[in-house]
Write a protein that holds these residues in place. Structure first.
Motif, short mmCIF file in Angstrom:
data_model
loop_
_atom_site.label_atom_id
_atom_site.label_comp_id
_atom_site.label_asym_id
_atom_site.label_seq_id
_atom_site.Cartn_x
_atom_site.Cartn_y
_atom_site.Cartn_z
N GLU A 1 10.87 1.44 -22.52
CA GLU A 1 11.10 0.30 -21.63
C GLU A 1 11.81 0.74 -20.35
O GLU A 1 11.45 0.31 -19.24
CB GLU A 1 11.95 -0.75 -22.36
CG GLU A 1 12.20 -2.00 -21.53
CD GLU A 1 12.96 -3.06 -22.28
OE1 GLU A 1 12.99 -4.21 -21.80
OE2 GLU A 1 13.55 -2.74 -23.34
N LEU A 2 12.80 1.62 -20.48
CA LEU A 2 13.52 2.12 -19.31
C LEU A 2 12.57 2.88 -18.39
O LEU A 2 12.61 2.72 -17.16
CB LEU A 2 14.66 3.03 -19.74
CG LEU A 2 15.50 3.63 -18.60
CD1 LEU A 2 16.19 2.55 -17.80
CD2 LEU A 2 16.52 4.63 -19.16
N ALA A 3 11.70 3.70 -18.94
CA ALA A 3 10.77 4.48 -18.13
C ALA A 3 9.84 3.58 -17.33
O ALA A 3 9.55 3.84 -16.16
CB ALA A 3 9.95 5.41 -19.03
N ALA A 4 9.38 2.50 -17.95
CA ALA A 4 8.50 1.56 -17.25
C ALA A 4 9.24 0.85 -16.13
O ALA A 4 8.65 0.55 -15.07
CB ALA A 4 7.93 0.55 -18.24
N ALA A 5 10.52 0.57 -16.34
CA ALA A 5 11.31 -0.16 -15.33
C ALA A 5 11.82 0.75 -14.22
O ALA A 5 12.24 0.26 -13.17
CB ALA A 5 12.50 -0.84 -16.01
N PHE A 6 11.76 2.07 -14.43
CA PHE A 6 12.42 3.00 -13.52
C PHE A 6 11.57 3.36 -12.31
O PHE A 6 12.06 4.00 -11.38
CB PHE A 6 12.79 4.27 -14.29
CG PHE A 6 14.18 4.75 -14.02
CD1 PHE A 6 15.27 3.99 -14.39
CD2 PHE A 6 14.42 5.97 -13.40
CE1 PHE A 6 16.57 4.42 -14.15
CE2 PHE A 6 15.71 6.41 -13.17
CZ PHE A 6 16.78 5.63 -13.53
N ALA A 7 10.31 2.98 -12.29
CA ALA A 7 9.44 3.33 -11.17
C ALA A 7 9.94 2.67 -9.89
O ALA A 7 10.16 1.45 -9.87
CB ALA A 7 8.01 2.91 -11.47
N PRO A 8 10.12 3.42 -8.79
CA PRO A 8 10.72 2.86 -7.59
C PRO A 8 9.76 2.10 -6.68
O PRO A 8 10.18 1.51 -5.69
CB PRO A 8 11.27 4.10 -6.86
CG PRO A 8 10.33 5.19 -7.26
CD PRO A 8 9.95 4.88 -8.68
N SER A 9 8.47 2.12 -6.98
CA SER A 9 7.49 1.44 -6.14
C SER A 9 6.30 1.01 -6.98
O SER A 9 6.11 1.48 -8.11
CB SER A 9 7.01 2.35 -5.00
OG SER A 9 6.22 3.41 -5.51
N ARG A 10 5.49 0.11 -6.42
CA ARG A 10 4.30 -0.35 -7.14
C ARG A 10 3.36 0.81 -7.44
O ARG A 10 2.81 0.91 -8.55
CB ARG A 10 3.56 -1.41 -6.31
CG ARG A 10 2.33 -1.98 -6.99
CD ARG A 10 1.65 -3.02 -6.11
NE ARG A 10 1.16 -2.45 -4.87
CZ ARG A 10 -0.04 -1.86 -4.75
NH1 ARG A 10 -0.84 -1.76 -5.79
NH2 ARG A 10 -0.42 -1.37 -3.58
N GLU A 11 3.15 1.70 -6.48
CA GLU A 11 2.21 2.80 -6.69
C GLU A 11 2.76 3.85 -7.65
O GLU A 11 2.01 4.45 -8.40
CB GLU A 11 1.81 3.42 -5.35
CG GLU A 11 0.91 2.50 -4.54
CD GLU A 11 0.26 3.19 -3.37
OE1 GLU A 11 0.59 4.36 -3.11
OE2 GLU A 11 -0.59 2.57 -2.71
N ARG A 12 4.04 4.05 -7.61
CA ARG A 12 4.64 4.99 -8.57
C ARG A 12 4.51 4.43 -9.99
O ARG A 12 4.25 5.17 -10.95
CB ARG A 12 6.11 5.23 -8.23
CG ARG A 12 6.84 6.13 -9.21
CD ARG A 12 6.39 7.56 -9.14
NE ARG A 12 7.14 8.37 -10.09
CZ ARG A 12 6.63 9.05 -11.11
NH1 ARG A 12 5.32 9.06 -11.30
NH2 ARG A 12 7.40 9.74 -11.90
N PHE A 13 4.66 3.11 -10.12
CA PHE A 13 4.46 2.47 -11.42
C PHE A 13 3.02 2.65 -11.89
O PHE A 13 2.76 2.99 -13.05
CB PHE A 13 4.80 0.98 -11.30
CG PHE A 13 4.59 0.19 -12.57
CD1 PHE A 13 5.55 0.20 -13.56
CD2 PHE A 13 3.43 -0.54 -12.76
CE1 PHE A 13 5.36 -0.52 -14.74
CE2 PHE A 13 3.24 -1.27 -13.92
CZ PHE A 13 4.20 -1.26 -14.91
#
Length: 245
Positions: A102-114
């Motif tokens: 869950e933390l990894a999914a939330a940690f992306a700093p931008s839409r494209e990085r996600f």
């Protein structure tokens, strides 16, 4: 005997527990190969915008950019997430595994990085579970149903196949760096030899990142590579693009 055992024999254990053994090495090489079908070639991690902005214009500036990313940005964060996913899977701790996923999914700093991390993570999970299925991947599917980040999927697969952290993590980081170097070759452009010089220059950076990540508590993970994150955000509105990120 389960279907998983029939499809995937147990990993070969080497006398040195830090060595992945022949079977483990084979699997690492397959999973982290550019040919593995996760679509890694279509992502640049914001490099495309950095080249347009003239932040990256030759081998030296590409190496400096990637070194910052590995030391202080997404490379280090992904390494820490990989470590804790591997440990949770190895300990059969479903609660810890769900928390780090869950933390990894939330940690992306931008839409494209996600998009970059979750699209590759889901593709890796599905392909590896189909070809090299194991109990750890099955447990991950039950523990976490949300977006699956790439380092989580790879870390769990390595734990499930008995591949220790010490060989698995540097191999993972080298594969990520290699993919970004390949993007740089196409964008700048650079020759193949320059690309290998960049990759060679990153070797001690990756080694230091591994040691820091192995010692980093999950609640202390964080990055400070702001220009890298800005590049990922700016890429979303870049006029012409070759890459998805």
């Amino acid at each position: 005997m389960t279907d998983c055992a029939l499809r995937c024999p147990p990993p070969e254990r080497a006398p040195d527990s830090s060595s992945p053994g022949t079977a483990g090495l084979y699997r690492l090489m397959a999973w982290l190969s550019p040919a593995y079908p996760i679509g890694a070639f279509s992502y640049s991690g914001g490099l495309e915008w950095a080249v347009e902005a003239n932040d990256i214009k030759d081998a030296a500036t590409l190496e400096r950019w990637l070194a910052v990313m590995v030391r202080h940005g997404g490379g280090f964060c992904d390494a820490v997430l990989f470590v804790h996913a591997h440990r949770a899977a190895a300990a059969n701790d479903d609660g810890a595994l769900a928390a780090v996923a869950e933390l990894a999914a939330a940690f992306a700093p931008s839409r494209e990085r996600f998009l970059e991390t979750t699209a590759q993570g889901r593709a890796f999970f599905e392909t590896t579970r189909a070809a090299w299925g194991c109990a750890a991947l099955d447990r991950l599917a039950l523990a976490w149903e949300g977006p699956l980040a790439y380092p989580i999927a790879v870390g769990v697969a390595c734990a499930g196949h008995g591949i220790a952290l010490e060989p698995a993590l540097p191999a993972f980081l080298q594969a990520v760096a290699s993919n970004l170097v390949s993007a740089g070759l196409r964008l700048i452009p650079l020759g193949q030899t320059d690309g290998q010089r960049v990759l060679a220059g990153l070797e001690p950076v990756i080694a230091a990142c591994v040691q820091r990540a192995l010692a980093c508590p999950l609640d202390e993970v964080g990055g400070a590579a702001f220009r890298v994150d800005i590049a990922s955000m700016r890429h979303e509105t870049q006029y012409t693009r070759l890459f998805r990120s």
